[in-house]
Design a protein around this motif. Structure first.
Motif, mmCIF file in Angstrom:
data_model
loop_
_atom_site.group_PDB
_atom_site.id
_atom_site.type_symbol
_atom_site.label_atom_id
_atom_site.label_comp_id
_atom_site.label_asym_id
_atom_site.label_seq_id
_atom_site.Cartn_x
_atom_site.Cartn_y
_atom_site.Cartn_z
ATOM 1 N N GLU A 164 30.322 -30.256 -27.608
ATOM 2 C CA GLU A 164 31.166 -29.230 -28.225
ATOM 3 C C GLU A 164 32.337 -28.916 -27.300
ATOM 4 O O GLU A 164 32.131 -28.500 -26.151
ATOM 5 N N CYS A 165 33.551 -29.086 -27.821
ATOM 6 C CA CYS A 165 34.754 -28.926 -27.002
ATOM 7 C C CYS A 165 35.694 -27.929 -27.660
ATOM 8 O O CYS A 165 36.208 -28.177 -28.755
ATOM 9 N N PHE A 166 35.930 -26.818 -26.970
ATOM 10 C CA PHE A 166 36.811 -25.778 -27.471
ATOM 11 C C PHE A 166 38.225 -25.924 -26.914
ATOM 12 O O PHE A 166 39.131 -25.218 -27.337
ATOM 13 N N ASP A 167 38.411 -26.819 -25.949
ATOM 14 C CA ASP A 167 39.714 -27.010 -25.318
ATOM 15 C C ASP A 167 39.755 -28.379 -24.657
ATOM 16 O O ASP A 167 38.723 -29.054 -24.517
ATOM 17 N N LEU A 168 40.961 -28.761 -24.193
ATOM 18 C CA LEU A 168 41.139 -30.083 -23.597
ATOM 19 C C LEU A 168 40.230 -30.313 -22.390
ATOM 20 O O LEU A 168 39.657 -31.388 -22.224
ATOM 21 N N GLY A 169 40.107 -29.322 -21.545
ATOM 22 C CA GLY A 169 39.307 -29.482 -20.337
ATOM 23 C C GLY A 169 37.845 -29.765 -20.625
ATOM 24 O O GLY A 169 37.157 -30.409 -19.822
ATOM 25 N N HIS A 170 37.355 -29.296 -21.772
ATOM 26 C CA HIS A 170 35.958 -29.541 -22.123
ATOM 27 C C HIS A 170 35.723 -31.024 -22.405
ATOM 28 O O HIS A 170 34.629 -31.540 -22.135
ATOM 29 N N GLN A 190 32.717 -32.958 -30.719
ATOM 30 C CA GLN A 190 33.046 -32.023 -31.793
ATOM 31 C C GLN A 190 34.148 -31.097 -31.313
ATOM 32 O O GLN A 190 33.993 -30.408 -30.296
ATOM 33 N N PHE A 191 35.299 -31.072 -32.018
ATOM 34 C CA PHE A 191 36.407 -30.188 -31.683
ATOM 35 C C PHE A 191 36.186 -28.846 -32.390
ATOM 36 O O PHE A 191 36.187 -28.779 -33.627
ATOM 37 N N CYS A 192 36.012 -27.776 -31.621
ATOM 38 C CA CYS A 192 35.747 -26.439 -32.155
ATOM 39 C C CYS A 192 37.068 -25.665 -32.134
ATOM 40 O O CYS A 192 37.517 -25.231 -31.068
ATOM 41 N N LEU A 193 37.683 -25.498 -33.291
ATOM 42 C CA LEU A 193 39.060 -25.022 -33.376
ATOM 43 C C LEU A 193 39.164 -23.658 -34.060
ATOM 44 O O LEU A 193 38.345 -23.309 -34.900
ATOM 45 N N SER A 194 40.168 -22.916 -33.692
ATOM 46 C CA SER A 194 40.499 -21.586 -34.235
ATOM 47 C C SER A 194 39.317 -20.623 -34.169
ATOM 48 O O SER A 194 39.127 -19.810 -35.064
ATOM 49 N N TYR A 197 39.264 -18.162 -29.300
ATOM 50 C CA TYR A 197 39.182 -18.182 -27.843
ATOM 51 C C TYR A 197 39.467 -19.547 -27.244
ATOM 52 O O TYR A 197 39.380 -19.713 -26.035
ATOM 53 N N GLY A 198 39.780 -20.533 -28.047
ATOM 54 C CA GLY A 198 40.070 -21.867 -27.534
ATOM 55 C C GLY A 198 41.258 -22.462 -28.250
ATOM 56 O O GLY A 198 42.214 -21.770 -28.583
ATOM 57 N N ALA A 199 41.201 -23.761 -28.506
ATOM 58 C CA ALA A 199 42.317 -24.452 -29.143
ATOM 59 C C ALA A 199 42.503 -23.989 -30.586
ATOM 60 O O ALA A 199 41.530 -23.714 -31.295
ATOM 61 N N PRO A 200 43.753 -23.908 -31.039
ATOM 62 C CA PRO A 200 44.021 -23.528 -32.431
ATOM 63 C C PRO A 200 43.802 -24.708 -33.371
ATOM 64 O O PRO A 200 43.769 -25.861 -32.947
ATOM 65 N N GLY A 223 37.554 -26.075 -38.371
ATOM 66 C CA GLY A 223 38.358 -24.871 -38.220
ATOM 67 C C GLY A 223 37.581 -23.688 -38.760
ATOM 68 O O GLY A 223 36.717 -23.842 -39.624
ATOM 69 N N CYS A 224 37.882 -22.499 -38.261
ATOM 70 C CA CYS A 224 37.157 -21.302 -38.671
ATOM 71 C C CYS A 224 37.968 -20.486 -39.680
ATOM 72 O O CYS A 224 39.196 -20.537 -39.711
ATOM 73 N N GLY A 225 37.258 -19.715 -40.490
ATOM 74 C CA GLY A 225 37.905 -18.841 -41.446
ATOM 75 C C GLY A 225 38.788 -19.601 -42.411
ATOM 76 O O GLY A 225 38.402 -20.634 -42.973
ATOM 77 N N ALA A 226 40.009 -19.099 -42.602
ATOM 78 C CA ALA A 226 40.939 -19.712 -43.542
ATOM 79 C C ALA A 226 41.359 -21.110 -43.126
ATOM 80 O O ALA A 226 41.922 -21.863 -43.932
ATOM 81 N N ASP A 227 41.089 -21.485 -41.878
ATOM 82 C CA ASP A 227 41.455 -22.824 -41.394
ATOM 83 C C ASP A 227 40.412 -23.883 -41.751
ATOM 84 O O ASP A 227 40.647 -25.073 -41.517
#
Length: 294
Positions: A164-170, A190-194, A197-200, A223-227
């Motif tokens: 699980e990666c919330f940003d590039l460094g992960h 897995q890219f965890c976006l929007s 607290y991490g990548a949009p 993406g979370c919510g409306a994303d």
């Protein structure tokens, strides 16, 4: 042949705030398992499982609750890949910095305490969150020593980590684990976006994250919510797999509460209208390099 896209459904999540917004968030093991099976019938090849305290709906990491969900899924006629979260019991709360005082709300446990359910129940997949980061005032702790130990325990149990990666460094952290031969190939990211607290959830972020993946990696995101649904289209267009579900978004459209199956059905429609096709659990296992368990 059209490209096969793996759909994951994140059935219930580990947050408490959503309980007041959606009266039908799955809480009991039976509700979680039934929602997962409905999502599988709608087209999800993978179901990502959190558990909750049945009476209150509070987030939980009790192994007996996971046992009940996993048993119901394995006893069912519906084939689906089980993905158990190992992202619980990693939070550190600080009530004071001077003097330093750890808050009572902290859930932080050692590596085996955070993944013992995956080691015992041996699902095909379990998540491994690859970065220490702040979620508001709460700190999620993922030291390299913790990640090495959790990844090693998973490997010995025959469980494939979903990084699980919330940003590039992960992603760089995940690559380090791969370079140390702790993660078997092909690695799954897995890219965890929007999340807030991490990548949009924007194409430029996905592109940047995709470009630094190791060769041969399998990857997807959400993406979370409306994303959530716009990100399904973006990920498919860029070659990734997708995740939807009530963990990430509770609405079918503005003001209309969703079920997991409805969100999966929406994602399937987007994938197919884009000229791709949805992977079956058997096809997903071939892509991921895992074997059916249980």
């Amino acid at each position: 042949m059209s490209r096969k896209v793996i759909v994951t459904c994140a059935v219930t999540g580990g947050g408490s705030a959503v309980l007041a917004k959606h009266p039908n968030i799955p809480k009991t093991p039976s509700q979680i398992a039934e929602a997962a099976l409905e999502a599988a019938k709608a087209g999800a090849a993978i179901v990502h499982i959190h558990v909750r305290e049945p009476d209150t709906g509070a987030p939980s990491n009790r192994i007996e609750l996971y046992e009940q969900v996993v048993k119901k899924l394995r006893d069912a006629a519906t084939d689906v890949i089980i993905n158990l979260t190992c992202g619980m019991d990693g939070e550190l709360e600080l009530d004071s910095l001077d003097p330093l005082k750890i808050g009572r709300a902290s859930t932080l446990k050692n590596a085996i305490g955070r993944c013992s359910h995956a080691v015992k129940l041996q699902p095909e997949l379990s998540t491994l969150d690859c970065g220490t980061m702040a979620f508001g005032d709460s700190i999620f702790v993922a030291r390299m020593s913790d990640l090495r130990e959790m990844a090693t325990l998973m490997r010995e149990a025959g469980v494939k980590p979903e990084l699980e990666c919330f940003d590039l460094g992960h992603i760089e952290t995940g690559k380090k684990l791969i370079s140390e031969n702790i993660i078997d190939g092909p690695p799954l990211f897995q890219f965890c976006l929007s999340t807030g607290y991490g990548a949009p959830a924007v194409p430029s972020a996905v592109q940047a994250m995709r470009e630094i993946l190791p060769s041969g990696a399998v990857w997807g995101g959400f993406g979370c919510g409306a994303d959530e649904m716009p990100m399904v289209g973006q990920l498919v267009a860029m070659g990734g797999h997708v995740r939807v579900g009530l963990e990430d978004n509770i609405y079918l459209r503005r003001g209309v509460l969703a079920s997991n199956a409805e969100l999966v059905d929406n994602a399937v429609g987007i994938i197919e209208r884009m000229g791709a096709s949805v992977a079956t659990p058997a096809e997903a296992r071939a892509i991921l390099g895992v074997k059916k368990r249980g």
